[in-house]
Structures are given as structure tokens and as C-alpha cells.
Design an enzyme around this catalytic site. Structure first.
Site, mmCIF file in Angstrom:
data_model
loop_
_atom_site.group_PDB
_atom_site.id
_atom_site.type_symbol
_atom_site.label_atom_id
_atom_site.label_comp_id
_atom_site.label_asym_id
_atom_site.label_seq_id
_atom_site.Cartn_x
_atom_site.Cartn_y
_atom_site.Cartn_z
ATOM 1 N N GLY A 197 0.638 -4.181 -4.734
ATOM 2 C CA GLY A 197 -0.460 -4.357 -3.778
ATOM 3 C C GLY A 197 -0.063 -5.040 -2.483
ATOM 4 C CB ALA A 198 2.400 -7.499 -1.494
ATOM 5 C CG PHE A 258 3.253 1.585 4.042
ATOM 6 C CD1 PHE A 258 2.659 1.182 5.222
ATOM 7 C CD2 PHE A 258 3.589 2.940 3.889
ATOM 8 C CE1 PHE A 258 2.384 2.104 6.228
ATOM 9 C CE2 PHE A 258 3.327 3.858 4.888
ATOM 10 C CZ PHE A 258 2.720 3.440 6.056
ATOM 11 C CB VAL A 272 5.146 -3.333 -12.857
ATOM 12 C CG1 VAL A 272 4.010 -3.574 -11.892
ATOM 13 C CG2 VAL A 272 6.295 -2.577 -12.229
ATOM 14 C CG LEU A 297 -0.642 1.155 -4.935
ATOM 15 C CD1 LEU A 297 -0.972 0.297 -3.710
ATOM 16 C CD2 LEU A 297 -0.902 2.618 -4.626
ATOM 17 C CE1 TYR A 347 9.399 7.567 -5.629
ATOM 18 C CE2 TYR A 347 9.375 9.613 -4.348
ATOM 19 C CZ TYR A 347 8.756 8.434 -4.758
ATOM 20 O OH TYR A 347 7.502 8.122 -4.283
ATOM 21 C CE LYS A 386 5.431 7.956 -7.665
ATOM 22 N NZ LYS A 386 4.963 6.527 -7.717
ATOM 23 C CG ASN A 401 7.336 12.672 4.144
ATOM 24 O OD1 ASN A 401 7.311 13.570 3.305
ATOM 25 N ND2 ASN A 401 8.436 12.089 4.557
ATOM 26 N NE ARG A 413 10.503 16.162 4.006
ATOM 27 C CZ ARG A 413 11.297 17.183 3.649
ATOM 28 N NH1 ARG A 413 10.893 18.432 3.819
ATOM 29 N NH2 ARG A 413 12.479 16.966 3.104
HETATM 30 N N1 LIG Z 1 4.952 5.860 1.408
HETATM 31 C C1 LIG Z 1 5.087 7.144 1.080
HETATM 32 O O1 LIG Z 1 5.478 7.991 1.893
HETATM 33 C C2 LIG Z 1 4.732 7.600 -0.313
HETATM 34 C C3 LIG Z 1 4.723 8.973 -0.566
HETATM 35 C C4 LIG Z 1 4.440 9.410 -1.855
HETATM 36 C C5 LIG Z 1 4.142 8.494 -2.845
HETATM 37 N N2 LIG Z 1 4.169 7.168 -2.566
HETATM 38 C C6 LIG Z 1 3.901 6.239 -3.675
HETATM 39 O O2 LIG Z 1 2.955 5.266 -3.254
HETATM 40 C C7 LIG Z 1 3.236 4.025 -3.882
HETATM 41 C C8 LIG Z 1 3.278 2.899 -2.887
HETATM 42 O O3 LIG Z 1 4.213 3.220 -1.888
HETATM 43 P P1 LIG Z 1 4.391 2.319 -0.584
HETATM 44 O O4 LIG Z 1 4.744 3.251 0.502
HETATM 45 O O5 LIG Z 1 3.262 1.383 -0.444
HETATM 46 O O6 LIG Z 1 5.713 1.539 -0.983
HETATM 47 P P2 LIG Z 1 6.177 0.072 -0.616
HETATM 48 O O7 LIG Z 1 7.621 0.009 -0.982
HETATM 49 O O8 LIG Z 1 5.768 -0.332 0.750
HETATM 50 O O9 LIG Z 1 5.330 -0.827 -1.622
HETATM 51 C C9 LIG Z 1 5.643 -0.923 -2.977
HETATM 52 C C10 LIG Z 1 5.338 -2.348 -3.392
HETATM 53 O O10 LIG Z 1 5.694 -2.442 -4.771
HETATM 54 C C11 LIG Z 1 6.384 -3.660 -4.961
HETATM 55 N N3 LIG Z 1 7.269 -3.489 -6.101
HETATM 56 C C12 LIG Z 1 8.413 -2.769 -6.165
HETATM 57 N N4 LIG Z 1 8.956 -2.905 -7.388
HETATM 58 C C13 LIG Z 1 8.119 -3.694 -8.097
HETATM 59 C C14 LIG Z 1 8.140 -4.195 -9.423
HETATM 60 N N5 LIG Z 1 9.152 -3.924 -10.252
HETATM 61 N N6 LIG Z 1 7.120 -4.990 -9.825
HETATM 62 C C15 LIG Z 1 6.094 -5.292 -8.978
HETATM 63 N N7 LIG Z 1 6.037 -4.860 -7.716
HETATM 64 C C16 LIG Z 1 7.041 -4.062 -7.294
HETATM 65 C C17 LIG Z 1 7.122 -3.919 -3.676
HETATM 66 O O11 LIG Z 1 7.422 -5.301 -3.492
HETATM 67 C C18 LIG Z 1 6.154 -3.386 -2.641
HETATM 68 O O12 LIG Z 1 5.325 -4.419 -2.140
HETATM 69 C C19 LIG Z 1 4.519 4.226 -4.690
HETATM 70 O O13 LIG Z 1 4.168 4.463 -6.018
HETATM 71 C C20 LIG Z 1 5.131 5.464 -4.093
HETATM 72 O O14 LIG Z 1 5.895 6.176 -5.047
HETATM 73 C C21 LIG Z 1 4.449 6.692 -1.326
#
Ligand SMILES: NC(=O)c1ccc[n+]([C@@H]2O[C@H](COP(=O)([O-])OP(=O)(O)OC[C@H]3O[C@@H](n4cnc5c(N)ncnc54)[C@H](O)[C@@H]3O)[C@@H](O)[C@H]2O)c1
Length: 365
Positions: free
Chosen positions: A19-20, A22, A69, A90, A192, A196, A221, A260
Site C-alpha cells: 500500500g505504500a 505507486f 507479505v 498489490l 514475472y 502473476k 503499463n 504498448r
Molecule cells: N505499475 C505497473 O505498470 C503495473 C502493471 C501491471 C501490474 N502491476 C501490479 O500492481 C501491483 C502494484 O504495483 P506498483 O506499480 O504499485 O508497484 P510498486 O513497486 O510501486 O509498489 C509495490 C509495493 O509493494 C511493496 N513490497 C514489495 N515487496 C514486498 C513484500 N515482500 N512485502 C510487503 N510489501 C512489499 C513495495 O515496498 C512497494 O511499496 C503489483 O502487484 C504489480 O504486479 C503494476
């Protein structure tokens, strides 16, 4: 079992893993407006967070619990005091390229992290009404293509290092199709993507057995203000912006014509919020994208123009695990979530660049 099924009503507890990050910070205000309590569970991973401190963008009403997690004890401690009505999962390792050399790390966080969460819920008899999972376009791999001569649909095999070294980027005589959960088979070509898809299957099987709603969003993306500038493995749009801002010509992989679907964070945060709160949960995965596709060359061109940087240049380099084209059909999302993307690529780039320009420190390229 917690039977608060009317998720559309405001109230209750929402746990947001990762939750902290993006997406988590971007959706935090809307969630805090909708739930009585929002708890972000995040280990403040150093690859994403330059300093292990609460991000300023995280809504003040959100309680941040620093935990991993994959840590069963941390889950037990959390669920001993909090009984979530909704969980938004997330937390993940998200580096597509990185996952090839660090597959254990990706599998541990993405797959085992999910199973640890589910096991802890079972141990504690904490059954949320709904679990929302942000899955990825990466589960589709190269996706479905249509032959130009007879219109048959087929799934091209994973591109090999040899074919890429030969500059064979596209599938001859065929055109890619947009991905649609209803018709496109998953066929990940990156570790990856495989993790997922495993998350989706794990959650789906568990939730169905226990009468918990599982909502899976397959995101394209995502880009925009708030994406970690420190993480070298994600965020192509912010990388392009930083290059152009530094007066550099943006290098384009392959022939620049990789397509993309860049979807702005505001639209994605809105989709995640709707998925968590809509009264009737969609059945089956939902594709979330911008509703259009762009070449990497066009995105780079718009960014170069914004910064008055030199023209982007094609390098012919490639990255294993990258797919040639990817974009989503978002028609299903508008039906089941009553959600549609609102922001154009040009507007999104302007908003990202404005945010980057306002940052006090930008990590060196
Ligand atoms: N950003 C994208 O383009 C995108 C695209 C497709 C799917 N997603 C999915 O969306 C979700 C969130 O992505 P995002 O862009 O916010 O990523 P991000 O990396 O900004 O945020 C992920 C957060 O998870 C935390 N984290 C990582 N490993 C952890 C762990 N072991 N325990 C607890 N916290 C942990 C990180 O500290 C971070 O704050 C992910 O599941 C990602 O697969 C993102």
C-alpha cells in the site's frame, strides 16, 4: 466468517498489501474516504523506496504497518487485531527483466507471499468479503495474433534470443490483437508474468472454495506521478522523461515500433477503488488499459518534444522477456466495473513531466 457482502456500502476495514507503493499511494485517499479503516502493509522495499519511511503521498488516515507479505508471523499478528472486509493485494516484485535472473525472489514474494496471506487468513478464520488482485498484462505473453491471409487466430511462440539477434521483431504475415480476458489465453513469456498468473490461480481456487469474492485486474503499463524514480527495473516513461530532461536522445529498443498500452495512474487508481467497492463483483479477470495503443517511438517522441530534447534514436537492442506488442480491450471493464479510461497519452506525459520537474532530487541516470 465475515459476511459483509455489500461492499458497495461505505465502512469496514480494508487492508492494502504494497500500500505504500505507486498504485497503493495513488488509491489511498479514495480508500480512506470509503472505508472506516485502511491499513497498508508494506516492507518499504529498498528498490522502490529510497528511504524506508512513510511516503508523503500516502493518505494521512491510512495506518502503515511495516511488514513483509512472506512473513507468516507478521500476518498472524496483523490478523489477530484486524479483520478486513476487503483486501487489495498489490505487494509484488515487479521487474519483468529482473525476474529472469532473480526468479526465486519474484516467486517468493509474488507466489509464496500470496499463499502466506491466504494461509494466515485460514489460520485466523478471517475471511474478507472480497480480495482484489492487481495482475498484469504480462500473463498474456505475446498474446493472440491474426493471420492476414486467412484471418485465423493463433498464438506465436516466445521470441528466441536468436530471432531477436536477427532483428525478427514481428510475426511475418500477421497482426497482433488486443488482449481480452474472455478470449485471450494466458501464455506468459517472463518469470514475472508466470508468477502473476500463479497469483491469479492461487487466489481464484482459494477464494472460490471459501465463498470469498476474488476480483482480478490485469493492468497494462501504468505510468505517471508517484512512480518510483529510484527503481531501475520499472517505469519506462519516467526513465524516458529523465533522459529527455537531461538533454539526451532517448534510445529505442528493437525498431521502436513496439506497441504498448500506457495507462495513467489516476485511471488505474480509480479502477482499483471501483473493484474494491462496487456492489457486484465482476466474475473473471478484467483488463485495465488506456483504451488505445502507442508505439514506444511515439511515446518517446512526445516526451522529447515536451523537454525540447534531441530526437529519439533506434538502437536495435532488445530485452529478453519483453513482448512485441500489448494492449487491452477495455470494453469488458466498462461493462462490469462501469469504468473507462479518461486521460490521453499526451495529457498523461504532461502530468508525469510536471511531477518529475517538481521533485527535489532525481536519481542519476
Ligand atoms: N505499475 C505497473 O505498470 C503495473 C502493471 C501491471 C501490474 N502491476 C501490479 O500492481 C501491483 C502494484 O504495483 P506498483 O506499480 O504499485 O508497484 P510498486 O513497486 O510501486 O509498489 C509495490 C509495493 O509493494 C511493496 N513490497 C514489495 N515487496 C514486498 C513484500 N515482500 N512485502 C510487503 N510489501 C512489499 C513495495 O515496498 C512497494 O511499496 C503489483 O502487484 C504489480 O504486479 C503494476
Amino acid at each position: 466468517m465475515n459476511q459483509a457482502s455489500a461492499v458497495g456500502t461505505i465502512g469496514g476495514v480494508c487492508i492494502v498489501t504494497g500500500g505504500a507503493g505507486f498504485i497503493g499511494t495513488a488509491v489511498s485517499k479514495a480508500l480512506a474516504d470509503s472505508f472506516e479503516q485502511v491499513i497498508a502493509v508494506d516492507n518499504l522495499h529498498p528498490q522502490i523506496h529510497e528511504r524506508p519511511v512513510r511516503p508523503a503521498e500516502l493518505d494521512k488516515r491510512v495506518k502503515l504497518v511495516k511488514a513483509d507479505v512472506t512473513d507468516a508471523k507478521a500476518w498472524d499478528a496483523l490478523l489477530a487485531t484486524s479483520r478486513p472486509d476487503v483486501v487489495i493485494h498489490l505487494a509484488a516484485e515487479t521487474g519483468t527483466g529482473q525476474s529472469l535472473s532473480e526468479s526465486t525472489r519474484h516467486a517468493t514474494v509474488n507466489v509464496v507471499g500470496t499463499s502466506q496471506m491466504l494461509d494466515a487468513m485460514m489460520r485466523r478464520s478471517v475471511f474478507p468479503s472480497r480480495i482484489v488482485l492487481t495482475s498484469s498484462r504480462a500473463i498474456y505473453g505475446e498474446g493472440a495474433w491474426r493471420r492476414k491471409d486467412d484471418s485465423t487466430v493463433f498464438y506465436p511462440p516466445q521470441r528466441t534470443r536468436m530471432s531477436l539477434e536477427d532483428g525478427q521483431w514481428d510475426v511475418p504475415g500477421a497482426e497482433p490483437l488486443p488482449t481480452s480476458a474472455a478470449t485471450t489465453f494466458p501464455a506468459p513469456v517472463s518469470v514475472y508474468g508466470a508468477t502473476k498468473l500463479a497469483q491469479e490461480h492461487l487466489l481464484g481456487a482459494w477464494a472460490k472454495s471459501l465463498g470469498v469474492e476474488a476480483v482480478v485486474l490485469r493492468l497494462q503499463n501504468v505510468y505517471g506521478p508517484g512512480q518510483s524514480l529510484a527503481n531501475p527495473y520499472t517505469g519506462i516513461m519516467s526513465l524516458f522523461c529523465r533522459m529527455a530532461k537531461a538533454g539526451r536522445s532517448i534510445p529505442l529498443y528493437e525498431d521502436g515500433n513496439v506497441r504498448r498500452d500506457f495507462v495513467i495512474i489516476d485511471d488505474v487508481a480509480r479502477a482499483v477503488h471501483v473493484a474494491a467497492t462496487i456492489a457486484v463483483a465482476p466474475i473473471g479477470p478484467v483488463d485495465i488499459g488506456s483504451g488505445e495503443h502507442q508505439t514506444i517511438a511515439l511515446a518517446a517522441q512526445l516526451i522529447a518534444e515536451h523537454y525540447g530534447a534531441p530526437q529519439p534514436h533506434v538502437t536495435g537492442q532488445f530485452r529478453e522477456g519483453d513482448v512485441r506488442h500489448a494492449w487491452a480491450d477495455v470494453g469488458h471493464a466498462s461493462e462490469v466495473l462501469r469504468w473507462s479510461p479518461r486521460v490521453s497519452l499526451r495529457e498523461g506525459i504532461h502530468s508525469l513531466a510536471t511531477w518529475i520537474d517538481a521533485q527535489e532530487s532525481i536519481p542519476a541516470l
